[in-house]
Motif scaffolding. Sequence first.
Motif, PDB file in Angstrom:
ATOM      1  N   ALA A  10       0.827  -0.838   0.023  1.00  0.00           N
ATOM      2  CA  ALA A  10       0.178   0.233   0.130  1.00  0.00           C
ATOM      3  C   ALA A  10       0.509   1.096  -0.057  1.00  0.00           C
ATOM      4  CB  ALA A  10      -1.082   0.026   1.494  1.00  0.00           C
ATOM      5  N   VAL A  11       0.094   2.261  -0.583  1.00  0.00           N
ATOM      6  CA  VAL A  11       1.197   3.447  -0.734  1.00  0.00           C
ATOM      7  C   VAL A  11      -0.017   4.837  -0.266  1.00  0.00           C
ATOM      8  CG1 VAL A  11       2.073   4.917  -2.302  1.00  0.00           C
ATOM      9  CG2 VAL A  11       2.104   3.025  -2.411  1.00  0.00           C
ATOM     10  N   VAL A  12      -0.385   4.657  -0.346  1.00  0.00           N
ATOM     11  CA  VAL A  12      -2.108   5.867   0.395  1.00  0.00           C
ATOM     12  C   VAL A  12      -3.414   5.251   0.697  1.00  0.00           C
ATOM     13  CG1 VAL A  12      -2.459   6.161  -2.066  1.00  0.00           C
ATOM     14  CG2 VAL A  12      -2.922   7.816  -0.826  1.00  0.00           C
ATOM     15  N   ALA A  13      -3.487   5.949   1.795  1.00  0.00           N
ATOM     16  CA  ALA A  13      -4.972   6.276   2.599  1.00  0.00           C
ATOM     17  C   ALA A  13      -5.125   6.953   3.426  1.00  0.00           C
ATOM     18  CB  ALA A  13      -4.384   4.669   3.924  1.00  0.00           C
ATOM     19  N   GLY A  14      -6.401   6.712   3.856  1.00  0.00           N
ATOM     20  CA  GLY A  14      -7.366   7.289   3.995  1.00  0.00           C
ATOM     21  C   GLY A  14      -8.223   7.335   5.163  1.00  0.00           C
ATOM     22  N   GLY A  15      -8.088   8.244   6.552  1.00  0.00           N
ATOM     23  CA  GLY A  15      -9.237   7.474   7.532  1.00  0.00           C
ATOM     24  C   GLY A  15     -10.633   8.369   7.713  1.00  0.00           C
ATOM     25  N   ARG A  16     -11.624   8.055   8.630  1.00  0.00           N
ATOM     26  CA  ARG A  16     -12.412   8.245   9.003  1.00  0.00           C
ATOM     27  C   ARG A  16     -12.810   9.904   8.918  1.00  0.00           C
ATOM     28  NH1 ARG A  16     -15.758   4.549  12.937  1.00  0.00           N
ATOM     29  NH2 ARG A  16     -15.272   3.572  11.707  1.00  0.00           N
ATOM     30  N   ILE A  17     -13.643  10.863   8.883  1.00  0.00           N
ATOM     31  CA  ILE A  17     -13.728  11.549   8.846  1.00  0.00           C
ATOM     32  C   ILE A  17     -14.976  11.994   9.742  1.00  0.00           C
ATOM     33  CG2 ILE A  17     -13.830  14.016   8.500  1.00  0.00           C
ATOM     34  CD1 ILE A  17     -12.180  13.817   6.303  1.00  0.00           C
ATOM     35  N   VAL A  18     -15.173  12.849  10.898  1.00  0.00           N
ATOM     36  CA  VAL A  18     -16.591  13.535  11.405  1.00  0.00           C
ATOM     37  C   VAL A  18     -16.621  14.526  11.999  1.00  0.00           C
ATOM     38  CG1 VAL A  18     -17.877  12.813  13.802  1.00  0.00           C
ATOM     39  CG2 VAL A  18     -16.540  11.496  13.008  1.00  0.00           C
ATOM     40  N   ALA A  19     -17.355  15.089  11.249  1.00  0.00           N
ATOM     41  CA  ALA A  19     -18.019  16.615  11.349  1.00  0.00           C
ATOM     42  C   ALA A  19     -18.481  17.011  12.678  1.00  0.00           C
ATOM     43  CB  ALA A  19     -19.494  16.747   9.938  1.00  0.00           C
ATOM     44  N   GLU A  20     -18.232  17.753  13.398  1.00  0.00           N
ATOM     45  CA  GLU A  20     -18.132  17.854  14.504  1.00  0.00           C
ATOM     46  C   GLU A  20     -18.707  19.457  14.430  1.00  0.00           C
ATOM     47  OE1 GLU A  20     -16.234  18.561  18.985  1.00  0.00           O
ATOM     48  OE2 GLU A  20     -15.638  17.265  18.044  1.00  0.00           O
ATOM     49  N   TYR A  21     -20.274  20.007  15.341  1.00  0.00           N
ATOM     50  CA  TYR A  21     -20.097  21.584  14.839  1.00  0.00           C
ATOM     51  C   TYR A  21     -20.681  21.487  16.244  1.00  0.00           C
ATOM     52  CZ  TYR A  21     -21.853  20.553  10.429  1.00  0.00           C
ATOM     53  OH  TYR A  21     -21.611  19.778   8.895  1.00  0.00           O
TER      54      TYR A  21
END
Length: 298
Positions: free
Chosen positions: A116-127
Amino acid sequence: MIRISLVIPTHNRAAQLIAALESVVRQNLPPHVWECVVVNNNSTDNTVMRFGNFAETHPGITLRLVTEEGPGVSYARNRGLQEARAPLVAFIDDDERVNPGFLRAYLDFFDAHPEAVVAGGRIVAEYPKGRPGWMSKYVEMPIANPMDFGPDVRPFPAGRVPGGGNMAFRRSGLAGYGGFDPTLGRVNGELIGGEENDFFERLLAGGETIWYVPDAVMWHIIPPAKLTEAYFRRLSYNVGVSQRLRAQIHRRLPKTYLLELAKWAATFALCLTMPPRRSVWLLRMRREISRGLFSKIK
């Protein structure tokens, strides 16, 4: 030995940066296997002083500040890649916070997937002041870019790529792809982006798989100033501008125009299924994106 570097570009957001660093120093990895590199991109506030004070209170953690004078986040991210001492590099932005297992999740993933060369994770919006009632999941995309593709490691769904504020790379696999394009990306508060989308497009064209790592969690903190109609119009317009710029770079402008027309048809269909207030904001988003996309670029 440092095995993973965390890079945080910053520009004139000292308070937000320190809040982000408060979450970073809680990482559950041993301090000797990771570092944090903050790239100061022409800040004129008290970023340098506040970072220095923060670093002094955490002497057991490798926190470094480097300066990049090239204007914009692309220059800052490229500088971060150059300055990182580890073979793995993760990125977040200065208006976010991460979970204690953020770096461990990426480290464990790349250990288990040597290809693997590239990865991304979980994004949670916080208001902090609450999520607005007019916001549908479609309108939320350009504002907060939330991502949750389930509890398991998997390739990213077709058509989706990681957010620029939660991505990680194996540096040895990036040779030949170039860096983040300085003609794209936000500069001095301007909202033209797309530098990470452009980079991921090149990686995909080169045959790489983009992986989703759910345990690398980032909270994207959305202040009330980013929930005004004026900001939303400006943001949506610049989404369109960045789409046009990327289409020109990759020589697919006619295809992009046709796709935008198809998105209008889908938008009208969606508006029939949602409350009027949400429909209004969705139509505003589509209109401003189209204005940016079809505008003349000087």
